[in-house]
Design an enzyme around this catalytic site. Structure first.
Site, short mmCIF file in Angstrom:
data_model
loop_
_atom_site.label_atom_id
_atom_site.label_comp_id
_atom_site.label_asym_id
_atom_site.label_seq_id
_atom_site.Cartn_x
_atom_site.Cartn_y
_atom_site.Cartn_z
N LYS A 256 0.83 -1.20 0.00
CA LYS A 256 0.00 0.00 0.00
C LYS A 256 0.87 1.26 0.00
CE LYS A 256 -3.84 -1.79 2.87
NZ LYS A 256 -4.95 -1.64 1.92
N ASP A 267 -7.18 -3.36 10.98
CA ASP A 267 -7.71 -4.35 10.03
C ASP A 267 -8.11 -5.66 10.71
OD1 ASP A 267 -8.50 -4.59 7.39
OD2 ASP A 267 -6.64 -5.55 6.75
N ARG A 330 -10.33 -11.51 2.28
CA ARG A 330 -11.19 -12.56 1.72
C ARG A 330 -10.49 -13.92 1.74
NH1 ARG A 330 -11.48 -8.87 -3.55
NH2 ARG A 330 -11.19 -7.39 -1.86
N1 BES Z 1 -8.02 -3.73 4.75
C1 BES Z 1 -8.25 -3.28 3.43
C2 BES Z 1 -9.56 -2.51 3.28
C3 BES Z 1 -9.67 -1.20 4.00
C4 BES Z 1 -9.33 -0.02 3.37
C5 BES Z 1 -10.17 -1.13 5.27
C6 BES Z 1 -9.45 1.20 4.03
C7 BES Z 1 -10.30 0.07 5.94
C8 BES Z 1 -9.94 1.23 5.32
C9 BES Z 1 -8.27 -4.47 2.48
O1 BES Z 1 -7.50 -5.56 2.82
C10 BES Z 1 -7.78 -3.99 1.15
O2 BES Z 1 -6.63 -3.67 1.08
N2 BES Z 1 -8.66 -3.95 0.18
C11 BES Z 1 -8.31 -3.49 -1.12
C12 BES Z 1 -8.83 -4.50 -2.09
C13 BES Z 1 -8.24 -4.39 -3.48
C14 BES Z 1 -6.78 -4.72 -3.45
C15 BES Z 1 -8.98 -5.35 -4.39
C16 BES Z 1 -8.98 -2.14 -1.33
O3 BES Z 1 -10.08 -1.93 -0.82
O4 BES Z 1 -8.38 -1.30 -1.97
ZN ZN Z 2 -7.12 -5.78 4.81
MN MN Z 3 -5.50 -5.41 2.16
#
Ligand code: BES
Ligand code: ZN
Ligand code: MN
Length: 477
Positions: A256, A267, A330
């Site tokens: 990220k 998380d 997931r």
């Molecule tokens: N933990 C994140 C989602 C998240 C984002 C929670 C902001 C709280 C605040 C999750 O694991 C993630 O990174 N999701 C990605 C999915 C993508 C890579 C398909 C996202 O939402 O960008």
């Molecule tokens: Zn996550």
């Molecule tokens: Mn993630």
């Protein structure tokens, strides 16, 4: 927090009373308003107090302090809970507070008021060198109804469970590796009837938990599955709750950007809600068989980390091509949902900080609700409403399956398009629950917030604990 029944407030203790729109006194407020009448109007004018929700005005005379809190004209239990929280914040140095708010005529007024004060009293001070030394609040219920003791005890179980979930979420990520969380939960559950089980690496292998093992590969601190069981004789129903427990989500090799990583200690908020709620359910003795699963792993890049392009086999045998290692929630849920489905409970509810897309769609106050049928949606919606937590039903469009179709495996873990990515996630989850009624709450927004409001603190909120408890309660009748 200590709750006491009182005929009248103790000397020197501020009393909280409700006001409706246009400064009309709510039930229990007339006398107090009269007592401070000569100064009240000037104070109300000064702070612009009209009796709207979210407003408060503190009026002090030589003989007493009265906290007026706005209820608006259509107050419900959640309105009272919020008003109690607002009032607590208005006099947050007071060691004791008295109130008549419970006299407002709505269902569940007493427990909502106690919860509002108790939830607002939360503070996270574990990492301060000089923490504020504060006695727990004493709440005086003026003109308490019969049965106060039992209601206060039940409310305390819920307040404590929410506080535990908030503490776990607020804990810095170095101090909550998967096994640390398992340890802390074991301790927290030790004086309850819950059975706690921890599956470490060896067991995860034996049980074919390929998703959890895959996500955990990048960290030197291994994943584990935590199971909490609340058993009752002749249960009225069976419920499984599953929480995403990523103790830190760096994204893994699909790393990220740093600003997106800042709050990723949160998380594991789904797991925290499961842990808190299970302890509350046990203390409340709800006559439903409930099993809680917390799928704990740390998502880091590293020499052993899984790569984009790797294929995992989840517990139920289905294969997932890992296109993006940041779509890790997931993957751990795939295993935990498969396991939960094996015992064929009446309902599975999972809670997960799953997608940024859901947070974009619904903001910081509302969770997204997905399911594989109308009954689970209705059950979870009404439990959330009863608890005063906001959820909103989202679609589960089967024809979006193409978003996660893989060329080489049963599915891929992320879509190549940003559009509909919250649905791509839930379509994947659905592959692991079989025919069991299932609902999913994406709590990415409300689990960790940037702004405090009434009884909700900034940071970890404990969102989901109260909905789970209400769901178990509803299934018991
Ligand atoms: N933990 C994140 C989602 C998240 C984002 C929670 C902001 C709280 C605040 C999750 O694991 C993630 O990174 N999701 C990605 C999915 C993508 C890579 C398909 C996202 O939402 O960008
Ligand atoms: Zn996550
Ligand atoms: Mn993630």
């Amino acid at each position: 927090m200590e709750v006491r029944a009182k005929k009248s407030p103790s000397a020197g203790v501020p009393i909280v009373v409700g006001m409706m729109g246009e400064r009309r006194p709510a039930a229990g407020a007339d006398e107090l308003l009269e007592a401070v009448e000569d100064v009240a109007d000037a104070v109300f004018d000064g702070v612009g107090f009209e009796g709207k929700p979210g407003q408060s005005a503190v009026v002090t005379t030589s003989s007493r302090t009265v906290v007026f809190v706005g209820l608006g004209d259509e107050v419900d239990a959640e309105g009272l809970r919020a008003a109690a929280g607002t009032a607590r914040k208005a006099v947050d140095k007071a060691e004791a507070v008295a109130t008549t708010l419970h006299e407002v005529d709505v269902d569940g007024a007493l427990s909502a008021v106690i919860e509002g004060f108790g939830l607002a009293d939360y503070r996270y001070q574990s990492y301060l060198s000089d923490p504020e030394d504060r006695a727990p609040l004493t709440l005086e219920i003026v003109g308490a109804p019969k049965g106060l003791k039992a209601v206060a005890a039940d409310s305390a179980s819920i307040i404590d469970a929410v506080a535990l979930a908030r503490d776990l979420v607020n804990t810095p990520p170095r101090d909550k590796a998967p096994l640390d969380l398992a340890q802390r939960t074991t301790e927290a559950a030790s004086n309850t009837s819950l059975k706690v089980e921890v599956w470490k690496t060896e067991r995860l292998r034996k049980e074919k938990m390929g998703g959890m093992l895959g996500v955990g590969l990048g960290s030197q601190r291994p994943p584990c599955l935590l199971t909490l069981t609340h058993s009752v004789r002749k249960p009225k129903a069976t419920l499984a709750i599953v929480g995403k427990g990523i103790t830190f989500d760096s994204g893994g090799l699909s790393i990220k950007p740093s600003n997106m990583m800042e709050t990723m200690k949160a998380d594991m908020a789904g797991a925290a809600a499961v842990i808190g709620a299970m302890i509350a359910i046990a203390k409340l003795g709800i006559p439903v068989q409930v099993t809680g699963y917390a799928a704990l792993a740390e998502n880091l890049p590293g020499g052993g980390a899984q790569r984009p392009g790797d294929v995992l086999t989840a517990r139920n045998g289905k294969t997932i091509e890992v296109i993006n290692t940041d779509a890790e929630g997931r993957l751990v849920l795939a295993d935990a949902l498969s396991l939960a489905a094996e015992s064929e409970p009446d309902l599975i509810l999972d809670l997960a900080t799953l997608t940024g897309a859901c947070k974009v769609a619904l903001g910081e106050k509302i969770a997204g609700l997905w399911s594989n049928g109308k009954a689970p949606t209705d059950m979870v919606s009404s439990a959330a409403t009863a608890a005063g937590e906001r959820v909103w039903p989202m679609p589960q469009p089967a024809d979006y399956w193409s978003l996660i179709e893989s060329d080489i495996a049963d599915m891929r873990n992320s879509s190549s398009s940003r559009y509909g990515s919250a649905m791509a996630a839930t379509l994947l989850l659905e592959q692991f629950v079989g025919d069991v009624p299932w609902a999913h709450l994406d709590i990415a927004g409300p689990a960790f917030v940037s702004k405090a409001e009434h009884y909700i603190p900034k940071g970890g909120t404990g969102f989901g604990v109260r909905t789970i408890v209400e769901l178990a309660r509803a299934m018991s009748s």
